[in-house]
Write an enzyme that holds these catalytic residues in place. Structure first.
Site, PDB file in Angstrom:
ATOM      1  N   GLU A 193       0.553  -1.214   0.098  1.00 37.92           N
ATOM      2  CA  GLU A 193      -0.026   0.113   0.034  1.00 37.92           C
ATOM      3  C   GLU A 193       0.983   1.344  -0.024  1.00 37.92           C
ATOM      4  O   GLU A 193       0.502   2.038   0.677  1.00 37.92           O
ATOM      5  CB  GLU A 193      -0.794  -0.433   1.371  1.00 37.92           C
ATOM      6  CG  GLU A 193      -1.737  -0.880   1.436  1.00 37.92           C
ATOM      7  CD  GLU A 193      -2.797  -0.906   2.820  1.00 37.92           C
ATOM      8  OE1 GLU A 193      -4.025  -1.172   2.446  1.00 37.92           O
ATOM      9  OE2 GLU A 193      -2.366  -0.738   3.406  1.00 37.92           O
TER      10      GLU A 193
HETATM   11  C1  TNX Z   1      -3.775  -4.290   4.903  1.00 39.67           C
HETATM   12  S1  TNX Z   1      -2.456  -6.261   4.796  1.00 39.67           S
HETATM   13  C2  TNX Z   1      -3.400  -4.344   5.435  1.00 39.67           C
HETATM   14  C3  TNX Z   1      -2.829  -3.385   6.689  1.00 39.67           C
HETATM   15  C4  TNX Z   1      -4.066  -3.508   7.587  1.00 39.67           C
HETATM   16  C5  TNX Z   1      -5.297  -4.251   7.059  1.00 39.67           C
HETATM   17  C6  TNX Z   1      -5.969  -4.135   7.855  1.00 39.67           C
HETATM   18  C7  TNX Z   1      -1.357  -5.288   3.588  1.00 39.67           C
HETATM   19  C8  TNX Z   1       0.164  -6.004   3.928  1.00 39.67           C
HETATM   20  N1  TNX Z   1      -1.592  -4.077   4.415  1.00 39.67           N
HETATM   21  O1  TNX Z   1      -1.988  -2.398   6.597  1.00 39.67           O
HETATM   22  O2  TNX Z   1      -4.229  -3.181   8.855  1.00 39.67           O
HETATM   23  O3  TNX Z   1      -4.956  -4.251   5.681  1.00 39.67           O
HETATM   24  O4  TNX Z   1      -7.057  -5.363   7.744  1.00 39.67           O
END
Ligand code: TNX
Length: 538
Positions: A342
């Site tokens: 992300e």
């Molecule tokens: C997505 S999974 C994210 C996390 C969040 C999570 C909450 C991932 C690699 N990144 O930063 O905590 O969703 O479900």
């Protein structure tokens, strides 16, 4: 003179008579009710179980003997004795005193038999006289000990003798895992969990034969690991968490303590420093790291995707080199996780440049890089590992590069997803994951990812909505128990109806461990205190 001789002779005879009488008595009265090893509540379900209907008596005459020359085996014996004590209050000696004086001996042997060649494989031969646990490696012996813990009767049978006897059903177990990587992840960044909490989680994971605990050590809301060359990371970056509480961090001594505790449970710690996004806490501590053009401020919210390192500054890579070096030096396991998810405000080219450069740093410090599936968009090595959480496309890129993949699809394997709309904690952006959905899927065959690329399975527990161990346990249990079976037991041996019964019977263990699991209405939970006659045998 003569009379003292006679006296001592009579005394010795007395002792012999006493001992043989004890032995005799035990042999004469121990008429076990029929057992069925194959119907025991073992999770993960072993590869093969052959039942023999009898009973092995675990009681005050029992003892443990281990291969003394094989490294670590005696410790595994000590671990078993400790856990038997916790379950039964029996004090079982390990490698002490002559075996002839003992009855009902548990042997933990190192064996070079080819049958046990798979890493972590073990076999158990349980007869009325002895338990023989054979394993090639100490890891195998440790996994076998978990099976043994699970098949010691919950209550003692007090009708067999005039002392309490715990039953272990006789038969044979042949077992090994299907996946080499069987993990869970704990997010200690969004909310901090202290060393004791992490140790308890390790205790529980070990019981279900997990071998990896991935610690998500840094994120926008907090930096949780002391880095001696960059002290403000924890001084400033460690001072907050989601919701405005005080945060916290592990000193290097704390972290080493966690690593050592995990090692005792044959669990590898995978440290994660999430970057180039998810880096607000680092950038507040050292603003030169920041690349989003804004002045970073401490952050206690839940939304992500706004932060990035400045990927074109050499000083940023010097910083990363120090961080990776210090953490790698305290981490005996082979992996270092760089996050990489992300990174919405990092330009695509900058992101790729960053991942490729950081991969080299990780390798320089002797570790194999893991990253969330986005890292597969960069030109990285086939030895690096992609953790599939959201994008099948990225997973396919990893496959094309010949990389291994850790399966953590959010829709199936995220421990922070709510069970249903009534769940007290958790999110539901990916899905609601009730206990059956968590179990009924096939990581071996998921969205076209070839089995040969799959290293294993990991169930991540993100902590935006949980701030203490009870809440952690509510989300992790019972689902983490099911993931242990998905990663250990071959698909042809898995069956929801059968699993449901074995899961229901985990309640006494979970209660004994004081685990605040979610009592899913899908499961007919068994009560925790039984007399021997009441122990459910289904
Ligand atoms: C997505 S999974 C994210 C996390 C969040 C999570 C909450 C991932 C690699 N990144 O930063 O905590 O969703 O479900």
């Amino acid at each position: 003179m003569k009379s003292t001789l006679i006296k001592s002779l009579l005394f010795s005879l007395g002792i012999i008579a006493f001992l043989s009488c004890e032995t005799e008595k035990k042999k004469r009265v121990l008429q076990f009710p029929t057992t069925n090893l194959a119907a025991e509540n073992m999770i993960p379900k072993p590869l093969k179980v052959i039942a023999a209907e009898g009973g092995f008596a675990l009681d005050r005459f029992s003892a443990i003997y281990t291969s003394e020359t094989a490294t670590g085996f005696e410790d595994v014996g000590g671990f078993l004795a400790e856990k038997i004590k916790a379950k039964t209050n029996l004090d079982i000696p390990v490698n002490s005193g002559p075996q002839e004086n003992r009855e009902g001996v548990i042997y933990i042997n190192q064996s070079d038999s080819l049958e046990m060649n798979a890493p972590e494989a073990y076999q158990l031969h349980i007869t009325t006289d002895s338990v023989i646990l054979n394993a090639n490696t100490v890891e195998g012996a440790f996994r076998g000990v978990q099976t043994l813990r699970q098949i010691i009767s919950e209550a003692s049978n007090d009708t067999l003798a005039d002392y309490p006897v715990w039953t272990i059903p006789t038969g044979k177990i042949i077992d090994r895992p299907s996946f080499e990587y069987r993990g869970s992840m704990l997010d200690v960044a969004r909310h901090f969990f202290n060393v004791e909490d992490v140790k308890k989680y390790i205790d529980l994971l070990a019981y279900y034969k997990y071998n990896v605990l991935h610690l998500h050590l840094t994120d926008d809301q907090g930096w949780r690991i002391e880095i001696k060359s960059w002290p403000k990371l924890t001084e400033i970056g460690g001072s907050t968490e989601v919701g405005g509480e005080a945060g916290g961090f592990y000193t290097q001594e704390d972290y080493k303590g966690i690593v050592a505790y995990a090692a005792k449970h044959h669990i590898t710690i995978v440290p994660e420093v999430d970057m180039p996004g998810h880096t607000n806490a680092a950038s507040v501590s050292y603003p030169f790291l920041n690349g989003n053009g804004k002045t970073p401020e401490l952050y206690e919210g839940m939304k992500v995707g706004f932060s990035t390192f400045d990927t074109r500054k050499d000083t940023v890579y010097q910083f990363i080199d120090d961080v990776v070096r210090e953490i790698a030096a305290m981490t005996p396991g082979p992996y270092f996780h760089i996050g990489g998810d992300e990174s919405h405000v990092t330009k695509k080219n900058d992101y790729i440049y960053f991942v490729e450069r950081v991969e080299k740093i990780v390798q320089k410090h002797g570790k194999r890089m893991i990253g969330w599936d986005e890292v597969a968009t960069a030109d990285i090595d086939s030895t690096s590992i992609a953790q599939f959480w959201a994008s099948t496309e990225n997973a396919q890129l990893a496959v094309e590069k010949g990389m291994k993949i850790i399966m953590s699809p959010a829709k199936k394997a995220y421990l922070d997803m709510q069970y249903d709309t009534l769940s007290k904690h958790g999110l539901h952006w990916a899905a609601y994951i009730p206990v059956d959905t968590a179990y009924i899927w096939t990581p071996e065959e998921y969205e076209g990812i070839p089995l040969e690329n799959i290293l294993g399975l990991e169930a991540p527990l993100w902590s935006e909505t949980i701030s203490n161990i009870d809440e952690l346990e509510y989300l992790a249990f019972p689902r983490a128990i099911g993931y242990s079976e998905l990663s250990w037991t071959p698909r042809e041996n898995r069956d929801w109806e059968n699993y449901k019964i074995r899961l229901a019977n985990q309640a006494p263990f979970l209660d004994r461990m004081n685990v605040q699991y979610y009592p899913s209405p899908l499961i007919d939970w068994k009560k925790s205190k039984y007399t021997y006659e009441e122990i459910p045998k289904d």
